[in-house]
Design a protein around this motif. Structure first.
Motif, PDB file in Angstrom:
ATOM      1  N   HIS A 122       0.840  -1.196   0.000  1.00 39.09           N
ATOM      2  CA  HIS A 122       0.000   0.000   0.000  1.00 39.09           C
ATOM      3  C   HIS A 122       0.874   1.244   0.000  1.00 39.09           C
ATOM      4  CE1 HIS A 122      -3.400   2.628   0.693  1.00 39.09           C
ATOM      5  NE2 HIS A 122      -2.738   3.197   1.687  1.00 39.09           N
ATOM      6  N   LEU A 123       0.599   2.142  -0.931  1.00 37.74           N
ATOM      7  CA  LEU A 123       1.270   3.436  -1.022  1.00 37.74           C
ATOM      8  C   LEU A 123       0.235   4.512  -0.710  1.00 37.74           C
ATOM      9  CD1 LEU A 123       3.164   2.585  -4.268  1.00 37.74           C
ATOM     10  CD2 LEU A 123       4.324   3.303  -2.197  1.00 37.74           C
ATOM     11  N   ALA A 124       0.496   5.278   0.335  1.00 38.73           N
ATOM     12  CA  ALA A 124      -0.496   6.242   0.795  1.00 38.73           C
ATOM     13  C   ALA A 124      -0.693   7.374  -0.194  1.00 38.73           C
ATOM     14  CB  ALA A 124      -0.084   6.795   2.157  1.00 38.73           C
ATOM     15  N   ALA A 125       0.355   7.820  -0.850  1.00 40.19           N
ATOM     16  CA  ALA A 125       0.252   8.936  -1.802  1.00 40.19           C
ATOM     17  C   ALA A 125       1.242   8.705  -2.924  1.00 40.19           C
ATOM     18  CB  ALA A 125       0.538  10.259  -1.109  1.00 40.19           C
ATOM     19  N   LEU A 126       0.719   8.267  -4.064  1.00 34.37           N
ATOM     20  CA  LEU A 126       1.564   7.971  -5.219  1.00 34.37           C
ATOM     21  C   LEU A 126       1.210   8.919  -6.353  1.00 34.37           C
ATOM     22  CD1 LEU A 126       3.598   6.167  -6.727  1.00 34.37           C
ATOM     23  CD2 LEU A 126       1.701   4.641  -7.292  1.00 34.37           C
ATOM     24  N   PRO A 127       2.113   9.831  -6.737  1.00 33.90           N
ATOM     25  CA  PRO A 127       1.829  10.702  -7.882  1.00 33.90           C
ATOM     26  C   PRO A 127       1.823   9.881  -9.161  1.00 33.90           C
ATOM     27  CG  PRO A 127       4.071  11.038  -7.109  1.00 33.90           C
ATOM     28  CD  PRO A 127       3.427  10.102  -6.142  1.00 33.90           C
ATOM     29  N   CYS A 128       0.808  10.107  -9.976  1.00 35.12           N
ATOM     30  CA  CYS A 128       0.699   9.344 -11.218  1.00 35.12           C
ATOM     31  C   CYS A 128       0.410  10.309 -12.355  1.00 35.12           C
ATOM     32  CB  CYS A 128      -0.401   8.302 -11.103  1.00 35.12           C
ATOM     33  SG  CYS A 128      -0.571   7.313 -12.589  1.00 35.12           S
ATOM     34  N   SER A 163      -6.429  15.824  -7.864  1.00 37.02           N
ATOM     35  CA  SER A 163      -4.970  15.919  -7.840  1.00 37.02           C
ATOM     36  C   SER A 163      -4.367  14.765  -8.627  1.00 37.02           C
ATOM     37  CB  SER A 163      -4.471  15.866  -6.396  1.00 37.02           C
ATOM     38  OG  SER A 163      -4.541  14.530  -5.908  1.00 37.02           O
ATOM     39  N   PRO A 164      -3.057  14.773  -8.850  1.00 36.87           N
ATOM     40  CA  PRO A 164      -2.414  13.628  -9.505  1.00 36.87           C
ATOM     41  C   PRO A 164      -2.028  12.518  -8.531  1.00 36.87           C
ATOM     42  CG  PRO A 164      -0.814  15.379  -9.231  1.00 36.87           C
ATOM     43  CD  PRO A 164      -2.120  15.918  -8.711  1.00 36.87           C
ATOM     44  N   VAL A 189       8.852   6.161 -12.280  1.00 42.22           N
ATOM     45  CA  VAL A 189       8.278   6.238 -13.629  1.00 42.22           C
ATOM     46  C   VAL A 189       6.922   6.925 -13.565  1.00 42.22           C
ATOM     47  CG1 VAL A 189       7.287   4.858 -15.506  1.00 42.22           C
ATOM     48  CG2 VAL A 189       9.535   4.281 -14.579  1.00 42.22           C
ATOM     49  N   LEU A 190       6.102   6.568 -12.585  1.00 42.47           N
ATOM     50  CA  LEU A 190       4.798   7.211 -12.424  1.00 42.47           C
ATOM     51  C   LEU A 190       4.948   8.672 -12.028  1.00 42.47           C
ATOM     52  CD1 LEU A 190       3.019   4.242 -10.683  1.00 42.47           C
ATOM     53  CD2 LEU A 190       2.218   5.321 -12.775  1.00 42.47           C
ATOM     54  N   ASP A 191       5.920   8.951 -11.171  1.00 45.21           N
ATOM     55  CA  ASP A 191       6.183  10.334 -10.756  1.00 45.21           C
ATOM     56  C   ASP A 191       6.766  11.148 -11.906  1.00 45.21           C
ATOM     57  OD1 ASP A 191       6.414  12.481  -8.916  1.00 45.21           O
ATOM     58  OD2 ASP A 191       8.515  11.978  -8.564  1.00 45.21           O
TER      59      ASP A 191
END
Length: 466
Positions: A122-128, A163-164, A189-191
């Protein structure tokens, strides 16, 4: 910045041995740009959760850079999302804090490190940057089940939009080393950014971390470009090496296959009989949209194109060169436009879930499965029968019992040196029945080629329907 990994095998507390981190105490590591804290919020025999909490000091990062302070500093260097969102900082932390686990080594539990385990990350905040669609295109082909919730820019102002950033949960039966490696590569890569300079050594790092999965990933080119921060020369070098590593092997297999198997089978025209048998089953199914998975040089594709029943035909192969040869065989460049619209060639691998394969009426795997070792065979089974899930699947494979009838084939030798196995009729039927039970298909079995009273036909075929 928070990452949690939950294990649900028994005893789940063995996760501590795999990570080389004791569940009974918290540990902290200084990373230069901040601190990484490892602790276990949940520990019992059924479930064990490890948390990696990363504290990034953005002010310390700016102060540590060369150059004048004060007016020349941009506000965004001090006020940004780096302390909170998953990024290349997290990748560095994973590589440093979980180095042994990512390498797949465990002194106390070596057999467990090599096993596929029920894991949840689980990632709490992942920019995509690319949205949920890209998120799924990166992780789902690797076999992950994914839940993603996008955060609004401001809950008090819904009109501002989304948001992203996503809260993301990944679930799969995977080796822990694979999970950590995939996160290490795909998070930045997602960031679409990195906090450090990218040079030639980063190409080596990507090829090392991507070994065994990146070369055949459907989004390979995008992953390479973003991981290398869109530096064209580095991305080109990485892609050339990935292609170079793939193609000689693929070409070797094709050459061996042509020389060895065709030499054995040409006298009884087995190749032609296989194509005719598969084509008959596809026509009988009523399919109009058909996949040829592992299409090779396009023999079945050519036969499908001659039948007006098939409105859409897709050939997929892992070898770029095979696809080029298939294109030449079909004369795609000179094909009339209306005919050309019926057929498409795509590069891909049966090892990874590929949404491009979903929604088709039928799929054919002609002499494909025997080239897959057991872990890859299991991956193919899920990707074809669970995820792509066409109504009809036609599979052919050699009947090992018939090998005694081939002159010049020594006892115990397989028809082709790259074959991982060749099954008897009973073994093939057990495999097919297991597929049917697991994924809701009903297999029926047909011989291909002249049937010998003692050893059966040279090729065996299963037609799966649901």
């Amino acid at each position: 910045m928070l990452l949690t990994i939950t294990a649900s095998f028994s005893p789940a507390t063995d996760l501590g041995y795999l990570l080389h981190k004791n569940p009974s105490r918290a540990q902290s590591t200084d990373l230069g740009f901040g601190k990484a804290h490892v602790f276990y919020p949940e520990v019992n025999a059924e479930r064990c959760t490890v948390a990696l909490l990363l504290e990034v000091d953005p002010i310390g990062l700016v102060r540590g850079r060369n150059g004048p302070a004060g007016a020349d500093r941009k506000l965004e260097e001090y006020v940004n999302d780096r302390p909170y969102a998953a990024s290349s900082f997290l990748s560095v932390a994973i590589a440093r804090v979980f180095a042994s686990a990512m390498a797949g080594t465990s002194k106390e539990r070596p057999e467990l490190a090599a096993q596929e385990l029920p894991l949840e990350a689980h990632l709490a905040a992942l920019p995509c940057h690319g949205g949920e669609g890209l998120l799924r295109r990166l992780f789902e082909p690797l076999g992950y089940r994914l839940d993603a919730t996008q955060a609004p820019l401001d809950r008090s102002h819904p009109e501002w939009g989304m948001s992203p950033y996503f809260s993301v949960t990944l679930r799969a039966n995977r080796r822990l080393a694979d999970l950590l490696t995939h996160l290490y590569v795909l998070v930045p890569v997602l960031d679409d950014d990195k906090h450090y300079w990218v040079g030639d050594d980063e190409v080596e790092k990507l090829l090392r971390r991507g070994a065994g999965w990146l070369d055949s990933h459907p989004e390979r080119d995008l992953i390479v470009r973003r991981y290398l921060r869109h530096q064209t020369s580095l991305a080109r070098a990485a892609l050339e090496r990935l292609t170079a590593e793939e193609e000689p092997e693929a070409d070797t297999l094709e050459t061996e296959h042509a020389v060895e198997e065709q030499r054995l089978e040409s006298r009884i025209r087995l190749g032609e009989q296989r194509i005719d048998a598969v084509l008959a089953m596809l026509k009988q199914s009523g399919a109009q949209r058909v996949l040829d998975l592992g299409c090779g040089e396009g023999h079945l594709l050519a036969a499908l194109l001659k039948e007006k029943l098939f409105h859409e035909i897709v050939g997929m192969d892992i070898s770029h060169r095979s696809l080029e040869r298939a294109s030449d065989r079909l004369r795609l460049e000179r094909m009339p436009e209306r005919q050309r619209e019926r057929v498409r060639l795509i590069h891909g691998s049966l090892m990874y879930r590929d949404r491009r394969l979903e929604g088709y009426d039928a799929a054919a795997l002609v002499e494909v499965i025997e080239h897959l070792d057991p872990p890859r065979l299991r991956a193919m089974e899920r990707n074809v029968f669970e995820f792509a899930r066409p109504r009809t699947v036609v599979v052919t494979t050699p009947n090992s019992e018939y090998n005694v009838r081939f002159e010049g084939l020594p006892a115990g030798r397989l028809r082709h040196r790259d074959h991982r196995f060749e099954w008897t009729r009973a073994e093939f039927e057990r495999w097919a029945q297991d597929i049917g039970e697991r994924f809701g298909y009903e297999p029926r079995f047909l011989p291909v080629g002249n049937e010998d009273a003692a050893v059966g036909a040279p090729t065996q075929m299963a037609v799966f329907g649901r």
